[in-house]
Every structure is written in C-alpha cells, then in structure tokens.
Design an enzyme around this catalytic site. Sequence first.
Site: not given
Length: 317
Positions: A69, A72, A198, A271
């Site tokens: 992404h 990120e 992420h 994450e």
Amino acid sequence: DFPEGDEGYHTYAELTDKLEQAASDHGDIAQLSSVGDSFEGRALHLLKISGNAAQDEDEPEVLFTCNQHAREHLTTEMCLRIVERFTDGYGSDPAITEFVDSREIYVIPTVNPDGAEYDISGGEYQGWRKNRQDQGTDVNRNWGYEWGCCGGSSDDPADETYRGTEAFSSPEAKAVADFVDSRVVGGAQQITAHIDFHTYSELVLWPYGYTSDDTAEGMTPEEAKRFADVGTEMAESNGYTPQQSSDLYITDGSINDWMWGEHKILSFTFEMYPASGGGIDGFYPPDEQIGPQTERNDEAVDILLREAGGTAASARS
Ligand SMILES: NS(=O)(=O)N[C@@H](Cc1ccccc1)C(=O)O
Ligand SMILES: [Ca+2]
Ligand SMILES: [Ca+2]
Ligand SMILES: [Zn+2]
C-alpha cells in the site's frame, strides 16, 4: 520527495541506492535482483541475504514484503531495517550470523513503488493506497486465492479496495507471486515463512481473511493453532494485538491467504505504528518514529526466522 521534516523516509531512488550499497558492501551474503517491473516500469527489488548468497542452498527460506500500500511508507523502512540488521550485523553479532548462515532471507522493500512515488509527488502526501494502473488496483486484494469470493474487496475501479479486473491483473502482485512460485524446487516450496508489513493499527494478523471461520479448506485446527501460537508470541514481543485477520474485517484476494492457501507458507500481516487515531495522518508518522518503530519488530522477525526452521512452536503445543 518527502515533505520537509520527513527526509528520513527513502524515496524509490534512495531505496535503490541503499540496496545497491548493501549488495556491494556485503557481496558474500547479499545479492540484489528483481522479481519484475511495476506497471510504470520500476524494478521490484529483491535482496537475498544468506551465507554463500550466490548458491541456492538447502536452507529454510523466509520472505519479507513491504509497501503493498503506497502511503504506508514506514513499512519500506521496516524492510530496510531487516536489510541493515542482517548485513551490518553479520560476523559481529552471533545470533545474526547464525540466522544468515542457516537461512535464505528474501526482502522486497517495495511491492508498489509507483504508488509510493505518486503519494509523495508534488512535495505533499496524496493519501494514495493503490497501484497506478488506471484508477488503481488494491494490490492486497489482487492475489489469486479465493479472489473476489466473499465481499472482502470491491469491483468498482474507483474504490480503495478495487480487486482488479482478474486475479493477478496487477503486475506487482503477479511478479511477487511468480517469484514465490519459482521457489518450488523439486516439488517442495522452499519458503516456509513470510511477513507482509502494513500500517497502521499495531496488529499481528494471520489467515484466512476471506472467511471468519478459524478452520476451512486447507487450514486444519492444528495449523490454525500454530498460526495463533506464533502470532501471539510475536505480538508479545512488539506489543501489537494478535488475531485472525477476518476477526477485523473480511478481505479476499489478500497476500496471506494466497501464501498459505497456495503454498502453505506461514504468512502473517503486521500492521505497524500507530495503534490508532488521526485518520489519514496515522499513515504519516514523523520520521523520528522510523528508528523506534522498526527496531520494535527486531525480536518478532527473529521469532519468525527461528520458526521457519520448524519444530520450535510445534514442540511447545
Ligand atoms: N494496511 S490496511 O489498513 O489496508 N490493512 C490491510 C491488512 C489487513 C487485512 C485484513 C484485516 C486487517 C488488515 C488491508 O489490506 O486491508
Ligand atoms: Ca546460504
Ligand atoms: Ca534454498
Ligand atoms: Zn496496508
């Protein structure tokens, strides 16, 4: 370029220089190549770190992927931390040396360089997530296991979770998947473990994402338990929250489901920082956070590298 004050983050050109430097400074243990090109033609860099890196040796292989992404950017720095730690530490730190001599570590610091470069174009953040194909494909909804099966992605090209026109329609997911496919040697997948980084929310996630069931076709109770055991152990080391990814929301066509579903690779999503707050701002922590928030995952990376050799966690269960 990154906005003023955030120069600590690496642009694609700076990242490329860093990787070339690592490969030339540590030629015996670091080999730079590419798994293919992005939509706009940027090399998707692959750095292999291992003793006798030029040889394909019979050692467990571990993959780290970052920046699927675009916005990120902290994850690109996470992959650079792994590169720096296992090249600079080799020969001086015994634990690092042991890992590098007994594993083949593969790092792909940016899966989506086109999106990352677009996100910082014009000297301010665009809040961009997808790749740069047409209106953008969410690369983490474009993988070919249960692609588009279950309402965990969108068929609207304008949406942030647009799954693409078909599985692997994005050159980026396709290139990484082709690399992983190529690691089937003598009928056996050599890569045994993987983390996809992420931001943000501070979570350790494991498959499946396409179903909220803990077990399903291709995931036995014992295998689900191993994910939970290893995921929990890693989360205890970095203070993230461990859970099956579908406990948060259903996703289909994600990298973890494909890595496990297709190749039985022990595949997690991390994450990273921050835990919450700030909406779009959460994707843009100040560059002072790069050191602390990447080093925060050193131990978890070591846990995965150990686990990649098998036995340990299962011995515990
Ligand atoms: N980085 S993120 O916010 O987009 N989350 C990722 C990873 C993810 C996948 C499934 C549940 C939670 C988080 C995504 O692809 O949705
Ligand atoms: Ca080796
Ligand atoms: Ca090998
Ligand atoms: Zn993401």
